[in-house]
Design an enzyme around this catalytic site. Structure first.
Site, PDB file in Angstrom:
ATOM      1  CB  SER A 244      54.369  19.172  56.765  1.00  0.00           C
ATOM      2  OG  SER A 244      54.408  20.273  57.662  1.00  0.00           O
ATOM      3  CE  LYS A 245      54.074  22.348  50.011  1.00  0.00           C
ATOM      4  NZ  LYS A 245      52.701  22.695  49.761  1.00  0.00           N
ATOM      5  NE  ARG A 246      52.990  22.435  60.487  1.00  0.00           N
ATOM      6  CZ  ARG A 246      53.539  21.935  61.570  1.00  0.00           C
ATOM      7  NH1 ARG A 246      54.121  22.716  62.459  1.00  0.00           N
ATOM      8  NH2 ARG A 246      53.500  20.624  61.793  1.00  0.00           N
TER       9      ARG A 246
END
Ligand code: GLU
Length: 483
Positions: A244-246
């Site tokens: 994910s963006k993380r």
């Protein structure tokens, strides 16, 4: 046999990321492998979060990757009247109703269910309102949403990757399918569109599995032909959690900017969850189309390993001809401020890329690896000229020796082989080749690590080679550092 029709249905709420491209690719491969159709549908019912710039990003990224879709792009915001008709139908048939419950009422309901250990869900309070009562409330200006009546039953579907998947719909409660007649929501529009577009197979990420029973119930209510489902395994980051963006920027645009080739991205993504049943790792898009089957998709998560992508990318880079690779690298060098748009530059770029072809993992690597071809003056700490324990004086002597030897070599014999013969003969006289060759290589490149000194000297030419050695000598004599 019925024509296979798939769709890729991204929401334009952010840039297209690699996980979505894998979904697009698998839909594309499955359709093309079966001689079927592959459609693109922009799911922009979320008016606040959908932006034209993200739609543009999706379209241009898919085009750049070479994933071409059939017919015109379908855009949900162009089809509001189609959804409205179907919503009206469900309301008339009492399969859906207007719900006037406030946020506070809903929260209280959820809390009491949770404290009784039950699944939080809507208990159908407004189901009891007659159609007249609903209309009266609407006319009075009371705010409402449209809810779909979820029949309580055990429901299952056969997932083409996971097999039988079961649900108890009693745990769901009546679901909101539209904010109002002009603002339908995801689960509802997907069903209307898949039906309208004659989609036969829905291939999407496993995070959509909880939506599937809702969509099946809506299909049943609207009398739609069922579709077949294939839910793809999650893509995991190296920490084994969902990518994910993380984990940083995984947009196609980022990888494109860094110089990953479209063929390499597709090849890499194809193997994230699918395997060809052999050890083979490099496939063109055409070959993937030929080989692909849903049966060879795994259930378990697939690891997004950047080293793997780098390896695949470098294999594709190595297959490129030098002129093509130079053309592809040029924008990256320009971006780094190393070249400007002129023809002379192109010759140097070709020299630089032929020297580094084997070492490039991505096109933008060329700027760090081969900047010394383009810089007027190199900047480095003088200490990196010193081979191991060598002193400044020894290094100076070594560079002067190289200068002397190389000056004597005529321009016409200036090539890697002759340079190698000449310098190696001299280098053997020293305790170690490094004493002669290390300072030379650093003087030419300004780097601790680079291609070998003969390759570099040959590519730079006699004049620049001697100039660079002289600059290093000057630096040592002045006892200073490069600027
Ligand atoms: N719009 C959904 C998404 O971007 C896709 C839904 C679907 O494939 O059914 O995740």
């Amino acid at each position: 046999m019925e024509e296979i029709r798939t769709r890729f249905a991204p929401s334009p709420t952010g840039p297209l990321h690699m996980g979505s491209v894998r979904t697009a690719l698998f839909n594309y491969l499955f359709a093309r492998n079966n001689g079927g159709k592959f459609y693109l549908r922009i799911e922009d019912t979320d008016k606040e979060r959908s932006l034209p710039k993200w739609e543009k990003d999706i379209l241009s990224s898919l085009q750049w990757l070479g994933l071409s879709w059939d017919e015109k792009t379908v855009r949900q915001s162009d089809r509001i009247s189609l959804y409205e008709k179907q919503l009206q139908l469900l309301l008339e048939q009492k399969k859906a109703y207007h719900c006037f419950c406030t946020r506070e009422e809903l929260d209280a309901q959820h809390q009491s269910l949770v404290s009784n250990g039950e699944a939080p869900r809507y208990l159908g309070t407004c189901r009891a309102l007659s159609q007249e009562e609903q209309q009266e409330k609407i006319q009075r200006g009371e705010k409402s949403v449209i809810r779909f009546i979820v029949e309580e039953k055990r429901l299952h579907f056969h997932d083409l990757i996971r097999g039988k998947v079961e649900f108890n719909t009693a745990l769901m409660g009546d679901i909101v399918i539209a904010k109002d007649l002009q603002t339908p929501l995801y689960n509802f529009v997907v069903v209307v569109d898949d039906h309208d577009m004659d989609i036969t197979h829905v291939v999407r990420g496993e995070d959509h599995i909880p939506n599937t029973p809702k969509q099946i119930l809506i299909q049943e209510a609207l009398g739609c032909k069922p579709v077949l489902y294939a839910h793809l395994p999650l893509i995991l980051a190296e920490d084994r959690t969902k990518l994910s963006k993380r984990h940083g920027d995984n947009s196609v645009t980022r990888f494109r900017k860094e110089g990953y080739l479209p063929e390499a991205i597709l090849n890499f993504l194809a193997l994230l969850g699918w395997n060809p049943g052999t050890d083979r790792e490099i496939f063109s898009l055409e070959e993937l189309v030929k080989e692909f089957s849903l049966e060879r998709i795994q259930k378990g998560g697939a690891m997004f390993n950047i080293q793997r992508l780098n390896w695949v990318n470098s294999s594709y880079i190595r297959q490129m001809s030098t002129p093509n690779l130079a053309k592809a690298c040029f924008p990256h060098l320009r971006e780094a401020g190393l070249v400007s748009d002129d023809i002379q530059n192109m010759e140097i770029v070709e020299k630089a890329v032929s020297l580094y072809k084997e070492r490039l993992q991505k096109l933008s690597d060329i700027s760090d690896l081969a900047d010394f071809f383009f810089l007027k003056k190199l900047t480095y700490q003088k200490e990196i000229l010193f081979w191991k324990e060598a002193s400044q004086d020894e290094t100076l002597y070594s560079l002067q020796k190289s200068f002397e030897l190389l000056s004597s070599l005529p321009e016409s014999s200036w090539n890697e082989e002759v340079l190698g013969d000449l310098m190696l003969k001299e280098a053997e006289k020293e305790k170690n080749r490094g004493y002669l060759l290390w300072p030379l290589r650093v003087a030419l490149t300004g780097k601790k690590a680079s291609a070998g000194p003969f390759e570099v000297a040959s590519a730079l030419g006699k004049e620049l080679t001697l100039q660079r050695i002289q600059e290093a000598v000057d630096m040592l004599q002045q006892g200073g550092e490069g600027e």
